[in-house]
Each structure stands twice: as C-alpha cells, then as structure tokens.
Design a protein around this motif. Structure first.
Motif, PDB file in Angstrom:
ATOM      1  N   HIS A   9      17.091  86.744-115.124  1.00 39.07           N
ATOM      2  CA  HIS A   9      15.966  87.655-114.916  1.00 39.07           C
ATOM      3  C   HIS A   9      14.635  86.909-114.865  1.00 39.07           C
ATOM      4  CE1 HIS A   9      12.620  90.028-116.562  1.00 39.07           C
ATOM      5  NE2 HIS A   9      13.063  90.962-115.729  1.00 39.07           N
ATOM      6  N   ASP A  10      14.448  86.019-115.837  1.00 37.79           N
ATOM      7  CA  ASP A  10      13.168  85.310-115.931  1.00 37.79           C
ATOM      8  C   ASP A  10      12.907  84.432-114.713  1.00 37.79           C
ATOM      9  OD1 ASP A  10      12.793  86.492-118.340  1.00 37.79           O
ATOM     10  OD2 ASP A  10      13.218  84.702-119.546  1.00 37.79           O
ATOM     11  N   HIS A  27      11.720  86.548-111.927  1.00 33.42           N
ATOM     12  CA  HIS A  27      10.363  87.002-112.264  1.00 33.42           C
ATOM     13  C   HIS A  27       9.340  85.889-112.001  1.00 33.42           C
ATOM     14  CE1 HIS A  27       7.185  88.807-114.752  1.00 33.42           C
ATOM     15  NE2 HIS A  27       7.123  87.684-115.453  1.00 33.42           N
ATOM     16  N   ASN A  60       8.253  83.242-118.679  1.00 34.08           N
ATOM     17  CA  ASN A  60       8.606  84.662-118.694  1.00 34.08           C
ATOM     18  C   ASN A  60       7.492  85.526-119.265  1.00 34.08           C
ATOM     19  OD1 ASN A  60       9.195  83.184-121.029  1.00 34.08           O
ATOM     20  ND2 ASN A  60      10.572  84.759-121.806  1.00 34.08           N
ATOM     21  N   THR A 120       2.437  87.575-116.409  1.00 30.97           N
ATOM     22  CA  THR A 120       2.511  88.892-115.773  1.00 30.97           C
ATOM     23  C   THR A 120       1.825  88.856-114.403  1.00 30.97           C
ATOM     24  OG1 THR A 120       0.360  89.531-116.671  1.00 30.97           O
ATOM     25  CG2 THR A 120       2.288  90.006-118.032  1.00 30.97           C
TER      26      THR A 120
END
Ligand SMILES: Cc1ncc(COP(=O)(O)O)c(C=O)c1O
Ligand SMILES: Cc1ncc(COP(=O)(O)O)c(C=O)c1O
Ligand code: FES
Ligand code: FES
Lengths: 388, 159, 388
Positions: A261-262, A265, A358, A361
């Motif tokens: 996931h990271d 992202h 991670n 944003t």
C-alpha cells in the motif's frame, strides 16, 4: 521545533509511534541483560529472537539466525566488506561501484590502501551499471568480494541485484549488497536470489537511529567486526541493544503489512511532485529519472541555482529536503553520485532530493509544489547566469 | 548543518541591492568559475565621488549571497579608495562570522570588488585568472554554460 | 517479570527514569538527522554536543571533542586496540593482561593470529599486576600498544592506571584502558593521568545498552573502526544514535552529581554483605578481597558448591546475581579472571559476583543475607565433597 513537511526520508525517518511503544517496556522494566542466567535478564532473550524472526520475514530470509543485529547500516557495510575479505583470506579482488554509500567506499578504499585490488564500476548518465563490466570483473580469475548496492540513496536508482548476484556467484565470489534504502520500501526476498550479505539500517524504516542488521546467508564465512562476547552467536560482540532490536522488529512487522500500500501511495505522490516541478520550473531535470527507481525518491536539478540556498529557503517555509550540492556538504564536494552520472556542472550545484514516506500526504505535495517555483524564481533573480 | 549568524541569515533571506546597476561606473565578475560559484558586482558613483548605488548578482550558497549583499551595503557611501580597503575579513566581521569552510564565499566578494574597481579605474575588464585565489574544493573542467557567461562578460575563464 | 533484588549491576544497570525521560523527545519529536541542513534535523546536533560535554565532565576530559560516541563498550575496546595498532603502522608490540574483558582479548588474539607480538601479563592471586613486568614489557624497545583495564568486571579489582600509564608512556607506547566498570562509580580524571584511550559503556551507569564512548586524547592517532560518513569528526561513521547519546549525557550528569554519595552508600552495603556472608557461611572467600576494589563489587567463592546452582536458587527467590561474567556464560568455561588469579579448584566453580548500584537498599542486603546461608547449606547437603 519547526517542521511542517518532511520530505527527507532517505536521510532518516520518523520513529513510528508503534515502535516507540514497543520499546518503552525495555527501558522501564525489562532492562535486564539477555546473557544473564537469572530470569530477569535471560527472559529478555526471547524478545530478541522474536525480533529476529520479524526481520527475517521482511527480507524473506529462511533462517532467523541469518540476521545479525549491528549498531547501524554503516557498521553492517563495514562488517560485510572487511569481514568477508578477512574470512576469505589471501588478497581477494574487491568490486564496487562509484555510487556506493561512504560506508562501503570507506572500507573499500582502506583495503585498497592496504594493497588489495579494487575495481570501481562506472555508471552511465541514467545511473545504471554496465552489466558486461560486472561480468568481466567478476570473472577476473581471482577470488572476489563484490559490494554493489541495491538502491541508491541519492537518486533512488535500483540496480538489478538478482542478475548481479548471479554473475558474481558464477565467478565464485562473495556478494554483498547495501540494502539500506530498499528494505522496507519494496518487497525483496533474499531466499530467491544469490545474495550472501545484505545491510539494513533501522532509521530508514521508522525504527530509531543506531540499529542495523547484517543478513549473512547460512554458510557465508565472515570475520566479526566487533569481537569479544558471544552475542549474536559470536558474530557481533557487545551487550544487545534490546529496546532498539525490539523496535526494529516492530518496524519490520509494520513494513511487511504496509509495504504494498505504502509503495503505491508514495509512488503516486512522488510522480505528482516530479511532474508538477518539471511543469512549473524551467531548466529542471530529474537525475536518474529514466531508470528503475525507488517509489519514494526523486532527485531534481535546477539549473543556475545553488542547492544549499534552495534548501535554506525551503527550510524557511518548513520544508525539509536535502541536496547533493558541494556548498552544503561539510567537505564542499558535490555529490559523488551525481558526478559519477556526469550531471552537467550547471545542474550539479542545484540538485534537491525529495524522499517520501508513508506519512506524507497529498497536502504535503501541494505545499511543496506551491513553494518551489517561487523559491527557484527568487534565486534565479539573484543569479548572474539565469538572465537570458 | 552550517551554523549561520542571524546577520548571515537575514542577508540571505532579505538580500539588499540585488541586480545590476544601469550604466555602472564599475563592473566586475569574480568567482570560482571552475566550480560554478560566481558573483557580479556593479556600482555607480554619486555626489563627492561616493558610491551611490551598488548591486550584486550571485550564483552560490547562502554565505555567498549574504556576503554579496553585505558587501553592497558596506560600499554605499564610501569613496572608491575607501571601498578598496574592504577585505573579506571585513565582510565576515560585518556578518558576525562565517563557518570556516565558507570563508571562500566572502573572498569571492572581495575579488568581485577588486574587479569592479579595476574596471572603474582603467575602463578595462579585470583579466586575472579568476579561480586563482579561490580555493575550489571541487574537481575538474569548466562547464560550458558558465564559460559562455564568462565570455559574455569578457572575462577570462578557468582552463 | 519477577525481580525483587537486583545485585548484578556489573552486568547491566537499570536505565534511570531521568535518562528515559531525557530520551523520549528524541523518539517522539526530534527524530531528525543531525547531519541534515534543515533546522529540523540540524537542530538536533546541539543536543549531541551538550551530551559530549557532560561525558567529558564526568571523566575530566579537557576537550569535548575527545569524546567519540560508539555503539557499546565492546566497540570502543575493538576500536581502541585495532585502531591504535593500525594508525601506528608497522607491527607494534601489543601488551594486555589475562584478566581483560573479551572485547579487548578478542581483537588482541586476532592481531596475534595476524602475526603481531602479544604479551599477556599475569596477575597474582589477589588479582594485582606485577608493575615490574609492566615496565619491562613497555621498555621492550618496540613501539607498543597497551590495553590494560582500569577496574575488573568480575572482581572489582582496580589496577594502578596512573602508574601503568606513566610506564607505558615512558616506553613511548599508546595506552588504552577499559574504563567500562569504573566510569560512573568512582571519580577519575583523564586530564591528570597519561591515558590516550579510554572505553566507556552506557549500560553500566544507568544509560541503555547499545551506547558507548571512546575517549581519545587530543593528538592520539586512531584509525576509525567504522568508516564512512563524517560523523564524530570522521572518527566513527553511522548516523548518530541521538536518543542514547542524549541519555548517556544525562546518565553522566547524574553520576557526577551522585557519585560521591553513591560510592559511599554502595561500599557500606557491599561491606556489610561481604562480612555477613563470610560470617554465616563456612568455606567462603572473597576473590581479590585484599586488593583495591570498586566499592560496589564483591566476588565470593563458596567451596564445594557450583555457581550455576547457587544462581538458580537465588533466582528462585528473586535475587539476581551472576557467576563469572555474563558474556562468558554461553561457554561453560570457568571464569578466565579467577583462573588467572589461581583460585583453587574447589573454589573456582562456586563463585558468585554481587554488584550493587545506588538503587540498592539495606533491605536488599538483609534479604540476600537471609537467603544465602540457606541456599549454600542446601547445596552442600547435595555435594559429595562437603560432608566433612
Ligand atoms: C570491563 C568491560 N569491558 C567491556 C564491556 C563491554 O561493554 P558492552 O556490553 O557495552 O559492549 C563490559 C561489559 O559487558 C565490561 O564489563
Ligand atoms: C545506502 C546507504 N547505506 C548505508 C547508510 C548508513 O546507514 P547508517 O546511517 O545507519 O549508518 C545509509 C544512510 O545513511 C544509506 O543511505
Ligand atoms: S558558494 Fe559554494 S560554498 Fe559558498
Ligand atoms: S563548490 Fe563552491 S568552491 Fe567549488
């Protein structure tokens, strides 16, 4: 302490709160010495073993005993290079590259000074190795110890370690790879590829500064770098840093859960950052941009401005990044990595590395994209070269 | 991290006298061309032959920018002979201090000043090997772009 | 975790709560890399410098730059021995003693294997060195590197380091002393005595495990043991373990404030413990008891009983002590220190080290004094030799 947007994660990462929580009992209560005979101390040992298993799981090591805890990535690198050479005996031929971290180049040059033959492989302007050269050097007929990094800390460029490992092993050599920047960022499995030794540093994956690992595949002969007590099965002396070992275990566990996931992202954010900067700033280029890279890293050069000045102006608005500029480094040498890639001099001074984690944003990226063009424009106003 | 005095930080963040004076009486370029740091200094005289206007353009680190900015402030109001007395140590004093490794950034200021005064006094371009006195810790050859700019300024570039 | 009376402080100490508190901000907030150009990272550097000053103050070092942070006492010892030998060049003559810690003996034996001449000095049955021998060896005509400990971890016996240092320096040698057990327990001042290199380990003075110091007097030439980045002025690479460095600074500050009081406190408790045991157990003797010793340590042999059995029975009632050194426990060999002191065979196996800290109380001593005679009597009942 001012800090709004931290995009310098290849330098160091935030200690994950889960990691700190995991460590605290080992400061407050379970501070015994794992080598002690009594329950209070000896009972701590199982927590070390658990951590060992978690590290092994993250890198796909078959046996937890292949994990040797050290005090940092630099120690792991030093131990790998000097320990493998020493254990091999005689005067093995050393192979490394121009773009390694100082913790590999340091011991390599030390050994070269002592009379060992050292081959330092070049990279092209995209930051890639010539695999023919790897083959040629590894077949030089002499026993070899090769130390070739997995992912570069400055550009994020990834070397084809499985292929390199095969070539080195075909030549009968020992293969060490500095995995400090890749471990925790992308899935790897040392079980499936011919790696004898691999370095890890905790503070690049949300564990604290001051803990590292050397993975040593079963059967790999290596002389300890720190000799003395029987800790780490006689391969690394010194009373174990229990809290950090436990913390690193936790960090590896988290990385394993989150990595997929990271990485996605970070890649998205990174690509947006890169595209945004290239679109808004003339005379910018991505160093190593065409190559396979870590998902979190971009190294961008801005023509006719100086990196330290950019950094300080970024710092002023709360953005933490880093530069390969000579003027910023203690030694006043521009980055050896960018030089090895023949980055033109007008670009060499103005390189900025943004490296994500991670924790970053979309807003972080927006903010950087808002500030960068203004800062570059401001500095170009000051520059005698940029007025054409 | 370099430890900069508040004054260095101030002159870096709020540089005074940026740009080039129109129709300058003195115009000088200095720097370690081999490595890319460079400083252009221009000035114009006013009443009583005192420097009325001084401006700079710098390609360099925060210390180089702050040194240049400080230099322009120090120049204004001085005669050329007085200006000629300003040394790089004076620039450092003015700024409070500079990290040891950054002293060459202030030397660059002194050199640009010398070049500009030479230009004022002779009408000619200062043609001393510019990299001669600047300790460049980098290696190697010149960058074409920088060379080109240097030639544009009719200055001698480093080999 | 069961722990009522911890009297194993030469193995490791409790992390002082003040030390943990001092470290926490550097996990939670100020986790930046001190080498970074931005304020967030670079701002951390001053905390390292403050810690350096506190360590320097504790040992009376004139210049904070003489303090090099390492990852443990073992690293400091390895760095001292190998780094001094390497920097000296050629093949210096190595001098050490039979009672050194493994972290000194390890590198000494390694170098001996590589062809260096090693002289290992004997001690007498009180654990003392023959100073004539020190003089003789140090005047052997060859350049020397001597590594001779200040206080012994097993017996607490203190060597006359000022005198030894003078002899070594007269002979033109480099003098390293392992100060791991004395620093923080007794006042020392390296400024006033001829010591070139001194090792410290954090976890022996209420800082965590995994931080150490090598003091290197100005002008002492030493090759780094971990090469790479420019940290510690190029003498020890690796991103700094900021929390532990800060923690060690705090621990040194506390030690400096409390040392005088604590040493007296520990000496009183230790003397009472020792006297009580000797009075209540036949066939007990204090190893090194006649010599100058650390105030917190007593090493007692019980005839005809086995140390491990004593330890386990002590553990069972919540008393943590040790037999031999913690590091040797894996090997099942009787202590090399007691063997060097020619402790009689009947005594060699039944040695227990009690080592106190400022946290110990009079009740701790009462409790140990209550349990020991019972345990020894019980074990002697089981022993085939003791029934006379
Ligand atoms: C005398 C002595 N030297 C060195 C060491 C090694 O210190 P560390 O455990 O920090 O490596 C110790 C303790 O283990 C010791 O007692
Ligand atoms: C590629 C690489 N290798 C080694 C290191 C050294 O790790 P450490 O700082 O833990 O010594 C670093 C980071 O500093 C790195 O980026
Ligand atoms: S201009 Fe490069 S260090 Fe100042
Ligand atoms: S980089 Fe400024 S002196 Fe070369």
């Amino acid at each position: 302490m001012k800090q709004s947007v931290y995009v310098d994660n290849n330098a160091t990462t935030a200690v994950a709160p889960e990691v700190t929580e995991a460590m605290l009992p080992f400061f407050y209560e379970q501070w015994g010495n794992p080598s002690s005979m009594h329950t209070f101390g000896g009972g701590v040992k199982k927590h070390i073993d658990e951590a060992r298993e978690k590290v092994a799981a993250l890198i796909g090591a078959e046996h937890p005993n292949e994990i040797i805890f050290t005090s940092c990535g630099s120690e792991s690198d030093n131990m790998a290079v000097r320990g493998a050479v020493d254990a091999m005996g005689g005067h093995p031929h050393l192979i490394t590259t121009r773009v390694e971290h100082a913790a590999v180049l340091g011991p390599c040059h030390y050994l070269e000074d002592k009379g060992f033959r050292l081959s330092t492989l070049e990279v092209d302007d995209a930051g890639n190795l010539d695999m023919e050269q790897v083959r040629e050097k590894s077949m030089s007929g002499k026993a070899t110890v090769a130390s070739i990094m997995w992912a570069n800390n400055e550009t994020g460029v990834i070397f084809p370690v499985p292929e390199i490992g095969n070539l080195i092993k075909e030549g009968g050599g020992i293969f060490h790879t500095d995995g400090v920047q890749i471990v925790g960022k992308l899935p790897i499995s040392v079980k499936d590829i011919p790696v004898d030794l691999l370095s890890i540093s905790g503070h690049k994956l949300h564990a604290p500064k001051g803990i590292g690992v050397l993975y040593a595949q079963r059967g790999t002969k290596i002389t300890p770098h720190i000799m003395g007590g029987h800790q780490e099965r006689g391969r690394r002396a010194g009373t174990e840093n229990v809290p950090y070992i436990v913390g690193l275990g936790k960090a590896c566990e988290l990385a394993l859960q989150r990595m997929e996931h990271d990485a996605e992202h970070e890649r998205k954010l990174r690509d947006r950052l890169e595209a945004g900067i290239l679109a808004s700033c003339k005379g910018a280029r991505v160093n190593g941009g065409g190559s396979e890279r870590l998902p979190n890293t971009t190294n961008i050069s801005f023509e006719y401005v100086e990196g330290e000045a950019i950094l300080l102006m970024l710092d002023d608005v709360g953005i933490c990044a880093s530069t390969g500029s000579a003027c910023a480094s203690g030694s006043l040498e521009p980055s050896h990595v960018l030089r090895a890639m023949d980055v033109p001099r007008s670009m060499l001074h103005g390189s900025i590395r943004f490296s994500l984690s991670n924790y970053n944003t979309g807003e972080d990226i927006d903010y950087v994209l808002e500030q960068i063009p203004r800062i570059i424009a401001r500095l170009r106003e000051l520059s005698p070269f940029a007025n054409d | 991290m370099w430890e900069y005095t508040d004054k260095v930080t101030d002159h870096f963040k709020n540089p005074r006298n940026v740009g080039a004076v129109e129709n300058p009486d003195g115009d000088g370029l200095a720097g370690s061309l081999a490595c890319g740091d460079a400083l252009r200094l221009t000035f114009k005289l006013g009443e009583e032959k005192k420097i009325a206007e001084a401006k700079f353009q710098t390609f360099g680190c925060a210390s180089a920018i702050a040194s240049s900015s400080a230099l322009t402030v120090m120049l204004i109001g001085k005669t050329v002979d007085e200006a000629d007395q300003i040394t790089n140590a004076d620039i450092i004093d003015y700024l409070g201090d500079l990290p040891k490794q950054k002293v060459h950034c202030s030397v660059m200021g002194r050199e640009a000043l010398e070049a500009a005064i030479y230009n004022y006094r002779t009408g000619k371009t200062f043609d001393k090997k510019l990299d001669g006195e600047v300790i460049c810790h980098c290696f190697g050859a010149t960058d074409k772009e920088i060379e080109k700019v240097a030639r544009g300024q009719k200055l001698t570039s480093a080999e």
